[in-house]
Design an enzyme around this catalytic site. Sequence first.
Site, short mmCIF file in Angstrom:
data_model
loop_
_atom_site.label_atom_id
_atom_site.label_comp_id
_atom_site.label_asym_id
_atom_site.label_seq_id
_atom_site.Cartn_x
_atom_site.Cartn_y
_atom_site.Cartn_z
N ARG A 191 -11.83 7.11 9.35
CA ARG A 191 -11.35 5.74 9.38
C ARG A 191 -12.39 4.76 8.82
NH1 ARG A 191 -7.09 2.26 9.22
NH2 ARG A 191 -7.34 0.50 10.63
N SER A 216 0.84 -1.19 0.00
CA SER A 216 0.00 0.00 0.00
C SER A 216 0.88 1.25 0.00
CB SER A 216 -0.95 -0.05 1.20
OG SER A 216 -1.99 0.88 1.06
N ASP A 242 -8.74 -6.44 -4.70
CA ASP A 242 -8.35 -5.10 -4.23
C ASP A 242 -8.92 -4.05 -5.19
OD1 ASP A 242 -7.09 -2.75 -3.43
OD2 ASP A 242 -5.07 -3.58 -3.49
N HIS A 298 -8.12 -4.98 -0.44
CA HIS A 298 -6.81 -4.36 -0.27
C HIS A 298 -6.06 -4.90 0.95
CE1 HIS A 298 -3.73 -1.33 -0.62
NE2 HIS A 298 -3.97 -0.90 0.60
N ASP A 299 -6.79 -5.17 2.01
CA ASP A 299 -6.17 -5.64 3.25
C ASP A 299 -5.52 -7.01 3.11
OD1 ASP A 299 -6.28 -3.59 5.04
OD2 ASP A 299 -8.00 -4.35 6.17
#
Lengths: 362, 362
Positions: free
Chosen positions: B214, B145, B310, B343-344
Site C-alpha cells: 500500500r 483510475s 498525475d 493521481h488522487d
Amino acid sequence: MTFEPQSLTLPDPLPLDGGGMLADARIAYETYGELAPDRSNAILLCHALTGDQYVASTHPLTGKPGWWERMVGPGLPIDTDRYHVICANVIGSCLGSSGPASIAPDGAPYAMRFPVITIRDMVRGLVGLLDALGIERLHAVVGGSMGGMQALSLAANWPERAQRVLVIASTSRHSAQNIAFHELGRQAIMADPNWRQGEYYGSDTPDNGLAVARMAAHITYLSEDGLTAKFGRNLQDRPEKSFGFDADFQVESYLRYQGSGFTRRFDANSYLYITRAMDYFDLAEEHGGSLAQAFAGNPARFCLVSFDSDWLYPTAESRHIVHALNAAGAPVSFVELSAPFGHDSFLLDVPALDRVVKGFVE
Amino acid sequence: MTFEPQSLTLPDPLPLDGGGMLADARIAYETYGELAPDRSNAILLCHALTGDQYVASTHPLTGKPGWWERMVGPGLPIDTDRYHVICANVIGSCLGSSGPASIAPDGAPYAMRFPVITIRDMVRGLVGLLDALGIERLHAVVGGSMGGMQALSLAANWPERAQRVLVIASTSRHSAQNIAFHELGRQAIMADPNWRQGEYYGSDTPDNGLAVARMAAHITYLSEDGLTAKFGRNLQDRPEKSFGFDADFQVESYLRYQGSGFTRRFDANSYLYITRAMDYFDLAEEHGGSLAQAFAGNPARFCLVSFDSDWLYPTAESRHIVHALNAAGAPVSFVELSAPFGHDSFLLDVPALDRVVKGFVE
C-alpha cells in the site's frame, strides 16, 4: 562475504553529526593510476547508495566489472595514465569500511548499535582517508547520485580540499518523495522476520525484505519511457499470459532478478543506514538554511550535470544548486543531458557525459 | 470482517477470460436515488483498485464517509435526486462480491484457487448485475483510475449498454512502470511469511506485506510537488532529527499510517488479484491490436479527463484514448485539469472536475 579489501584504520576517532565518535573507523578503498610526486593529481570518486570502491576493477563478491569502467581507466575520460584515482567505500556500507556488519569493540557485530550517520559523516571518513594518504588538495572530487551529495558536502565543509567539484544526477536535499521511497524500502526490510531488529548476522538474512527494497529503488532509477522502450508489455518466455502470479511480463522478471541479485552483495542493515543518511541530507539546513551560504567564498570550480529523464533527482534540483553557486559567486558550469535511462544514465552509455567529464577534470 | 452487504448471486455462471466459469458469482452493491419507471436514469459508478460500493454512504468497516460523497448525492454533480446511481464491488475484491476470501463450493475459502480475472471479467459481473436489476441501457457509466478501465471495457465490449462514458485519470493499458509498481506490491505481500501461499484465512494475515504494498502504491497516487507542499522535509512531532529509525519525517509517519490503516479494510489476496487484472489490461490487445477498433461504431458519447500532476496515468494516456475514439469516429470531449494532488486528484477537492462531471452526465 569473505574477501580482504585494501583498507586502513583512521588514527583519530571520527566525530559524528549525531553526537559521539566512531573509534577505529576502517576505510576500504581502491586506487588506480600513479600519484604524482607533488601529490597534485588525485581525483576522489564518490560512490552511490549501493556502490563501492570497485569503480574500475572487478567486484570481489559478484565477479562483475567495476561500476564505472567505461569512465575510469587509461585513456578514458578520467584518465588513470594522468590521474591518481581514489575510491573508498563509505562508512555505513558493507564492502570493508566500518558499518553495521563490522565487529564492535565488544566482539559482536554492531548491527543497529552502529551510530546513525550522515552524508557529512561519510565525507569525514573520506577526508580522514585523504589525510592518511597525505593528499592535501584534490585535483577533483567527482560523484553521481549519493556520490554527488558527498562531493557537495566535501566542497561545502572542506572547501580547500578540492580544486574541482563535479556533481552528476544529484541533489542538495532529499525531497519528500525521495524520503518516501526510502522509507518504503526500510519498512520492507524491517517487516522481514529475518531482520530481527538487525541481529541477523550469522543466521538467515532478511533477503526478502531487502529484495523488495531494491525493487522499489530500482523503479526510481529508470524512466517510464526507458522501461517502456526496454520491456513494454512484452511477456517473458511465454506466448501468452499465464493467468497466474508468475512473472508473466519481462519487467516483472527483471525486477525480481534485480531484487534477488542485490541480496547477494549487500547488507540489509547497511541499506537502512545509508538511506537514512541520504534522507537526512539537506546541505542548506547545515549552513543556516541558505544553500548559497554553504558555498560562500568557495575557491573551487563546479560542474553540475543532470539528465532530462531523471525523475529521482530531476534537473530542477541541479538548477537549484547552480543558482546557489551563482549567488555565492562560485564559478559553475551546468548541463542537462538528454538520455533515455532515467537516473541510471550516469552509469550507462551516454557519450555526452564522457565528454563533459573529460572536459571538466582536465 | 462481519457485515452484511446488499448483494445478489448471478443466475448464470460467469465466463472468464482465463477460461472456465465462475459459478454463483456474488455481486455486492449499493444504490442511491430512485430508478425512473422507464429505467432510463441509471448511472453505473465503477470503483478503483482499493475502492468499494460505498461511494456515498458510510464504509461498514472503517466508519468513514463514502469515497465520492463530494460528487454523488442530492444536488451534487451526480445528482441522486435525478439519477439512480449503482456502485458494485468488483469480483476479486473483498467487500461482499466473490473474491479469494469467499467460500468455495468445498466449504473452504478460495484463497489462491480463485480464478485470475481481468478487467473485462469484472465488467461481466457488472453487466450481470445490470441484467439482474433489469437495466438495459445506462444513462452513463463513470469511473476513475481502475474504474475508468471498467468504463472503457464496458463501452468496448457491451457498446449498447451505456449512452455516456466518463473516464477519469485512467488508461487503456498498463505500462511497464505501472506493472513494475504492482509487482513490487505483490512481492511484498508474498514475501510476508503470514501469506502462506494465500492460505491465511482464520489465522494471522500478511499485514506487514500488504502495508508495504500500500505504501508503494500510495506514493504513485501523489505528485512530487504535492508531497513537497504537504510534507516537505518537516519533522513529525519533534524539534530535530532523532538519529534513529523512527518516523522522523512527517512523510514517513503518513506512509506508515496509510499502510497500517489499509490492512484493516482490505484482503491481501484481493490486492494480488486486482493488481493482476489491472496489469493484464490492454484494451487494444483485446481488439486485434487496435484501440480504435475497440470503439468502432460505438454509439456512446465519451468524455476523458486527466490531471496534469498525475504521473501514474498521465495525460498522454488519456490523449491516446481520445485519438483512438477520434479515429473510430466516436463523439468525445477531453480535458486536462490542473490540480496539485497527482493521481488522487479524481477523489479530492477539484471544483473543475465537479463541473466537468455535472456537465457531461446531464
